[in-house]
Design an enzyme around this catalytic site. Sequence first.
Site, PDB file in Angstrom:
ATOM      1  N   ASP A  78       0.886  -1.149   0.000  1.00 36.62           N
ATOM      2  CA  ASP A  78       0.000   0.000   0.000  1.00 36.62           C
ATOM      3  C   ASP A  78       0.938   1.217   0.000  1.00 36.62           C
ATOM      4  OD1 ASP A  78      -2.286   1.651   0.446  1.00 36.62           O
ATOM      5  OD2 ASP A  78      -1.729   1.732   2.569  1.00 36.62           O
ATOM      6  N   ASP A 133       0.155   5.139   0.850  1.00 37.11           N
ATOM      7  CA  ASP A 133       0.032   6.130   1.928  1.00 37.11           C
ATOM      8  C   ASP A 133       0.029   5.451   3.283  1.00 37.11           C
ATOM      9  OD1 ASP A 133      -0.161   8.903   1.038  1.00 37.11           O
ATOM     10  OD2 ASP A 133      -1.732   8.082  -0.266  1.00 37.11           O
ATOM     11  N   GLU A 191      -0.915  12.262   4.337  1.00 34.00           N
ATOM     12  CA  GLU A 191      -2.283  12.621   4.729  1.00 34.00           C
ATOM     13  C   GLU A 191      -2.434  14.125   4.983  1.00 34.00           C
ATOM     14  OE1 GLU A 191      -4.243   9.608   4.819  1.00 34.00           O
ATOM     15  OE2 GLU A 191      -5.546  11.275   4.299  1.00 34.00           O
ATOM     16  N   GLU A 200      -9.882   9.240  -3.792  1.00 38.51           N
ATOM     17  CA  GLU A 200     -10.002  10.695  -3.894  1.00 38.51           C
ATOM     18  C   GLU A 200     -11.381  11.188  -4.344  1.00 38.51           C
ATOM     19  OE1 GLU A 200      -6.438  11.205  -2.321  1.00 38.51           O
ATOM     20  OE2 GLU A 200      -6.413  10.015  -4.139  1.00 38.51           O
ATOM     21  N   LYS A 235      -9.995  17.261  -8.869  1.00 40.68           N
ATOM     22  CA  LYS A 235      -8.886  16.421  -8.416  1.00 40.68           C
ATOM     23  C   LYS A 235      -7.571  16.918  -9.012  1.00 40.68           C
ATOM     24  CE  LYS A 235     -10.735  12.386  -9.411  1.00 40.68           C
ATOM     25  NZ  LYS A 235     -10.827  10.934  -9.572  1.00 40.68           N
ATOM     26  N   SER A 269      -5.104   2.765  -3.563  1.00 36.37           N
ATOM     27  CA  SER A 269      -6.439   3.228  -3.997  1.00 36.37           C
ATOM     28  C   SER A 269      -6.385   4.671  -4.469  1.00 36.37           C
ATOM     29  CB  SER A 269      -7.444   3.162  -2.856  1.00 36.37           C
ATOM     30  OG  SER A 269      -7.276   2.011  -2.104  1.00 36.37           O
ATOM     31  N   ALA A 270      -5.258   5.343  -4.256  1.00 33.34           N
ATOM     32  CA  ALA A 270      -5.140   6.743  -4.684  1.00 33.34           C
ATOM     33  C   ALA A 270      -5.168   6.836  -6.212  1.00 33.34           C
ATOM     34  CB  ALA A 270      -3.844   7.332  -4.149  1.00 33.34           C
ATOM     35  N   ASP A 271      -5.443   8.037  -6.701  1.00 29.28           N
ATOM     36  CA  ASP A 271      -5.429   8.268  -8.149  1.00 29.28           C
ATOM     37  C   ASP A 271      -4.012   8.142  -8.710  1.00 29.28           C
ATOM     38  OD1 ASP A 271      -8.146   8.801  -8.191  1.00 29.28           O
ATOM     39  OD2 ASP A 271      -7.877  10.523  -9.522  1.00 29.28           O
ATOM     40  N   LYS A 308      -1.680  11.155  -8.076  1.00 25.60           N
ATOM     41  CA  LYS A 308      -1.139  11.248  -6.713  1.00 25.60           C
ATOM     42  C   LYS A 308      -0.056  10.187  -6.507  1.00 25.60           C
ATOM     43  CE  LYS A 308      -2.389  11.305  -1.855  1.00 25.60           C
ATOM     44  NZ  LYS A 308      -3.231  10.531  -0.953  1.00 25.60           N
ATOM     45  N   ASP A 368      -1.359  -0.149   6.189  1.00 23.71           N
ATOM     46  CA  ASP A 368      -1.521   0.602   7.443  1.00 23.71           C
ATOM     47  C   ASP A 368      -2.992   0.772   7.815  1.00 23.71           C
ATOM     48  OD1 ASP A 368      -2.004   2.474   5.313  1.00 23.71           O
ATOM     49  OD2 ASP A 368      -2.016   4.013   6.872  1.00 23.71           O
TER      50      ASP A 368
END
Length: 358
Positions: A8, A10, A17, A48, A69, A109-111, A114, A167
């Site tokens: 993962d 972030d 964050e 996002e 975004k 899962s972020a774009d 990012k 996390d």
Amino acid sequence: MITAILFDMDGVLIDSEEYIAEAAIAYFRSLKVEVQAADFLPFVGAGEDRYIGGVAEKYGVKLDLEQAKLDTYAIYEKLITGKEGALPGVKRFLANAHTAGVSMAVATSADKRKMEINLAVMGLDPTWFTVLINGRDIERKKPFPDIYQKAARDLNKVPADCIVFEDATNGVEAAKAAGMLCGAITTSFSTQQLRNEGADFIISGLDEFPDFSTLEEFNSLLVRFMAREEATKVRLHAYTPYSHFCVGAAIVSTKGNIYRGCNVENSSYGATICAERSAVMQGVAAEGDFKVAMVVVVSDDDPPAPPCALCLQVLAEFATKKTMVYLYDLQGRCEAYTFQDLLPHPFIFPTQRERLKG
Ligand code: THU
């Protein structure tokens, strides 16, 4: 044997964050809408679209989400560049894993934008990741297992080859649903929350990994962390009405199984059984032909408690001189000894003396 790591992003590789929240607040301010950091909390980790879209809904703001975004990411890139790097130990860990020949993927899962900004900000060698997956590549988000299943497929691996580092509780759930090992990192959630989701072990960050350079060493570290987790959990079952001194032990057999034990005290003090001996008995009962590959003991002591002389004498039947014994306190501080360091001269019955070699 674990040969692939799915990260993962972030909270595992970078802690961004604070910056994405600041960027989103600045974005809404550019629309003349004052929002608070707390407005975003319900949408953390949900991707996002929800992160920005959810707060827009709350304030009755109509948005072109795609443009919103992009604008937010542009602010984010400016805010984070030169400030937040990779989390402590991440670069060293990745360099070790690369040297050891572990296949690596980022599954976030972020774009995409990012993810790209974060990878650039961290200054990681992008060629170390054979597979990069972002929120756009996946329909059903975490806690569904889809993102990790796709990452494994793209790396040409089966779930049993993979460990996920996560996390978030949603992410741990996704990893376990995918049938993978999961190492959880306490950036965003408590140890207890991550444990409840079934994380196989819990560390404060990748900096807890000592250096390694082969797949065997990497796998041995994973086993050690899993044994520590088992010893930590079983310690809570200790029966200690007299001393209130709780000990948890986990013994890894040469067959790769983990046996747990806790101390059980008695009104007749001498009838007390230590955690380590209790774990040995479990191993012998389960396997018959039992040999000890690793011992992990967890206690709330400084320095962490070693096995007592009785337990060492019992272990001498099943360990070798070189068997590693790891002693942990509750903060994760570790002392490492060989069995021989702790008991250089066990009594071994004359006909059995070959056994402790090695
Ligand atoms: N104890 C262990 O469980 N393992 C050791 O090796 C040292 C001592 C327990 C026994 C007793 O319940 C308590 O710690 C205090 O002696």
